[in-house]
Motif scaffolding. Structure first.
Motif, PDB file in Angstrom:
ATOM      1  N   VAL A   1      26.772  40.744  36.945  1.00  0.00           N
ATOM      2  CA  VAL A   1      27.740  39.739  36.506  1.00  0.00           C
ATOM      3  C   VAL A   1      29.017  39.911  37.323  1.00  0.00           C
ATOM      4  CG1 VAL A   1      29.199  38.987  34.582  1.00  0.00           C
ATOM      5  CG2 VAL A   1      26.818  39.640  34.158  1.00  0.00           C
ATOM      6  N   GLY A   2      29.603  38.792  37.737  1.00  0.00           N
ATOM      7  CA  GLY A   2      30.878  38.860  38.447  1.00  0.00           C
ATOM      8  C   GLY A   2      32.032  38.879  37.461  1.00  0.00           C
ATOM      9  N   LEU A   3      32.836  39.919  37.512  1.00  0.00           N
ATOM     10  CA  LEU A   3      34.015  40.031  36.655  1.00  0.00           C
ATOM     11  C   LEU A   3      35.252  40.265  37.519  1.00  0.00           C
ATOM     12  CD1 LEU A   3      32.903  42.419  33.733  1.00  0.00           C
ATOM     13  CD2 LEU A   3      33.112  39.927  33.664  1.00  0.00           C
ATOM     14  N   PRO A   4      36.396  39.761  37.093  1.00  0.00           N
ATOM     15  CA  PRO A   4      37.624  40.160  37.786  1.00  0.00           C
ATOM     16  C   PRO A   4      37.914  41.626  37.474  1.00  0.00           C
ATOM     17  CG  PRO A   4      38.156  38.942  35.794  1.00  0.00           C
ATOM     18  CD  PRO A   4      36.661  38.882  35.935  1.00  0.00           C
ATOM     19  N   ALA A   5      38.694  42.287  38.296  1.00  0.00           N
ATOM     20  CA  ALA A   5      39.114  43.654  37.976  1.00  0.00           C
ATOM     21  C   ALA A   5      39.900  43.615  36.667  1.00  0.00           C
ATOM     22  CB  ALA A   5      39.969  44.220  39.093  1.00  0.00           C
ATOM     23  N   LEU A   6      39.512  44.448  35.713  1.00  0.00           N
ATOM     24  CA  LEU A   6      40.100  44.411  34.379  1.00  0.00           C
ATOM     25  C   LEU A   6      40.944  45.660  34.129  1.00  0.00           C
ATOM     26  CD1 LEU A   6      36.925  43.249  32.380  1.00  0.00           C
ATOM     27  CD2 LEU A   6      38.848  41.816  33.143  1.00  0.00           C
ATOM     28  N   PRO A   7      42.273  45.552  34.134  1.00  0.00           N
ATOM     29  CA  PRO A   7      43.118  46.702  33.785  1.00  0.00           C
ATOM     30  C   PRO A   7      42.829  47.133  32.353  1.00  0.00           C
ATOM     31  CG  PRO A   7      44.412  44.989  34.871  1.00  0.00           C
ATOM     32  CD  PRO A   7      43.081  44.391  34.537  1.00  0.00           C
TER      33      PRO A   7
ATOM     34  N   ALA B   1      40.724  35.590  35.645  1.00  0.00           N
ATOM     35  CA  ALA B   1      41.708  36.656  35.458  1.00  0.00           C
ATOM     36  C   ALA B   1      41.414  37.387  34.150  1.00  0.00           C
ATOM     37  CB  ALA B   1      43.126  36.068  35.426  1.00  0.00           C
ATOM     38  N   PRO B   2      42.009  38.585  33.964  1.00  0.00           N
ATOM     39  CA  PRO B   2      41.752  39.355  32.740  1.00  0.00           C
ATOM     40  C   PRO B   2      41.986  38.594  31.440  1.00  0.00           C
ATOM     41  CG  PRO B   2      42.827  40.750  34.358  1.00  0.00           C
ATOM     42  CD  PRO B   2      42.810  39.360  34.937  1.00  0.00           C
ATOM     43  N   PRO B   3      43.054  37.771  31.307  1.00  0.00           N
ATOM     44  CA  PRO B   3      43.229  37.055  30.032  1.00  0.00           C
ATOM     45  C   PRO B   3      42.070  36.121  29.710  1.00  0.00           C
ATOM     46  CG  PRO B   3      45.295  37.093  31.247  1.00  0.00           C
ATOM     47  CD  PRO B   3      44.239  37.609  32.177  1.00  0.00           C
ATOM     48  N   ASP B   4      41.490  35.468  30.728  1.00  0.00           N
ATOM     49  CA  ASP B   4      40.342  34.587  30.495  1.00  0.00           C
ATOM     50  C   ASP B   4      39.157  35.381  29.941  1.00  0.00           C
ATOM     51  OD1 ASP B   4      41.823  32.513  31.695  1.00  0.00           O
ATOM     52  OD2 ASP B   4      41.135  33.119  33.681  1.00  0.00           O
TER      53      ASP B   4
ATOM     54  N   TYR C   1      43.053  57.510  29.286  1.00  0.00           N
ATOM     55  CA  TYR C   1      42.986  57.278  30.742  1.00  0.00           C
ATOM     56  C   TYR C   1      43.127  55.777  31.041  1.00  0.00           C
ATOM     57  CZ  TYR C   1      41.451  57.732  35.577  1.00  0.00           C
ATOM     58  OH  TYR C   1      41.395  57.701  36.950  1.00  0.00           O
ATOM     59  N   ALA C   2      44.101  55.429  31.872  1.00  0.00           N
ATOM     60  CA  ALA C   2      44.265  54.052  32.354  1.00  0.00           C
ATOM     61  C   ALA C   2      43.394  53.859  33.579  1.00  0.00           C
ATOM     62  CB  ALA C   2      45.728  53.781  32.677  1.00  0.00           C
ATOM     63  N   THR C   3      42.685  52.761  33.627  1.00  0.00           N
ATOM     64  CA  THR C   3      41.711  52.546  34.694  1.00  0.00           C
ATOM     65  C   THR C   3      41.556  51.064  34.974  1.00  0.00           C
ATOM     66  OG1 THR C   3      39.402  53.005  35.386  1.00  0.00           O
ATOM     67  CG2 THR C   3      39.781  52.442  33.065  1.00  0.00           C
ATOM     68  N   GLU C   4      40.743  50.751  35.952  1.00  0.00           N
ATOM     69  CA  GLU C   4      40.388  49.363  36.261  1.00  0.00           C
ATOM     70  C   GLU C   4      38.896  49.238  36.128  1.00  0.00           C
ATOM     71  OE1 GLU C   4      42.818  46.561  39.169  1.00  0.00           O
ATOM     72  OE2 GLU C   4      41.302  47.709  40.254  1.00  0.00           O
ATOM     73  N   LEU C   5      38.443  48.353  35.261  1.00  0.00           N
ATOM     74  CA  LEU C   5      37.017  48.149  35.046  1.00  0.00           C
ATOM     75  C   LEU C   5      36.503  47.087  36.000  1.00  0.00           C
ATOM     76  CD1 LEU C   5      36.929  48.048  31.129  1.00  0.00           C
ATOM     77  CD2 LEU C   5      36.756  50.038  32.633  1.00  0.00           C
ATOM     78  N   ARG C   6      35.323  47.344  36.521  1.00  0.00           N
ATOM     79  CA  ARG C   6      34.687  46.409  37.470  1.00  0.00           C
ATOM     80  C   ARG C   6      33.204  46.285  37.158  1.00  0.00           C
ATOM     81  NH1 ARG C   6      37.823  45.308  41.970  1.00  0.00           N
ATOM     82  NH2 ARG C   6      39.670  46.599  42.244  1.00  0.00           N
TER      83      ARG C   6
END
Length: 273
Positions: free
Chosen positions: A148-154, A190-193, A268-273
């Motif tokens: 699945v294509g996802l935007p980078a999610l903070p 984007a993440p909000p969507d 831990y703060a990360t970026e989900l992909r």
């Protein structure tokens, strides 16, 4: 030759339990993403199979046949020493053991050892998607994987330190024939969507897990109080929870806030992909 492997944390953005087979296996429909934090493994060939576990989260991690990384190597007939640097909390809904097993499969496959079809899912429902290491929809008992294509999610990952046995959580489910996700997962800009869409989805294991470990509810409440939070939910069978944010700056600010209030929690703060 020595092989290195990275086993990133798996996050269940959704986890719908849609049924149960006659053999006891549960049917799932889950949207999965991966973090940039994870365990690291070093595989060194040798005459015998051995496993050493070190790292900040090594306590309680088995080194015998219960360890999925060891079982993965054994299933492929590989012998040698596996050094596992355990960074992910054990039994925390992050797919740590499955991610380790998948990392072993990827590393040995890169060394020319073929992986039999059906082996990954026989090691555990999360192993096939962890072997893919990218955002995907996971269905069935884990054998049906669709990227699945996802935007980078903070995101912020928080584990309050409770160990929640997966079997106990599934046993506490009120029902096992819940609706799955929609047939099509939208393309998010984007993440909000993405967060808005996720609000209409579920983790069916969240309520039973909270019944076993009420501290999960506290972790979710604290995440939902952080500034700019888009959504907060439990991952997997718990006890790790995640929150999504519009920017990494907001995720790091939330990590500081939660960490200051709960210095004993894994955060831990990360970026989900």
């Amino acid at each position: 030759m020595t092989a290195e492997a990275f086993a990133p944390a798996k996050i269940n953005l959704t986890l719908h339990v849609t049924g149960q087979r006659a053999d006891g296996y549960h049917l799932l429909d889950s949207l999965v993403a991966f973090a940039d934090i994870g365990d690291r493994l070093l595989l060194t060939p040798g005459a015998d199979l051995s496993l050493e576990v070190t790292g900040t989260c090594s306590d309680g991690v088995p080194t015998d046949a219960r360890n999925l990384a060891r079982r993965a190597a054994e299933a492929l007939g590989w012998t040698g020493h596996i050094a596992l640097d355990k960074v992910l909390p054990h039994g925390a809904g992050l797919g740590g053991g499955s991610a380790d097993a998948a990392a072993v499969l990827r590393a040995l496959e890169a060394c020319g050892i073929s992986v039999p079809e059906g082996l990954p899912v026989s090691l555990g429902a999360d192993v096939p998607v962890c072997r893919l290491v990218r955002a995907a929809r996971m269905q069935g008992i884990g054998e049906r994987i669709a990227p699945v294509g996802l935007p980078a999610l903070p995101a912020l990952l928080v584990n309050p330190g409770a160990h929640v046995p997966t079997g106990s959580v599934f046993s506490a489910l009120a029902r096992r024939d819940n609706p799955g996700m929609p047939a099509q997962i939208p393309d998010f800009e984007a993440p909000p969507d993405c967060a808005d869409w996720l609000k209409d989805q579920r983790n069916d294991l969240e309520v039973p897990a909270i019944g076993i470990a009420p501290v999960i509810d506290r972790a979710l409440a604290d995440l939902r109080r952080t500034s700019e939070v888009l959504i907060a939910r439990m991952s997997g069978s718990g006890s790790t929870c995640f929150a999504l944010y519009p920017t990494m700056k907001a995720a790091h600010a939330a990590a500081y806030e939660i960490g200051a209030e709960h210095p004993d929690w894994w955060c831990y703060a990360t970026e989900l992909r």
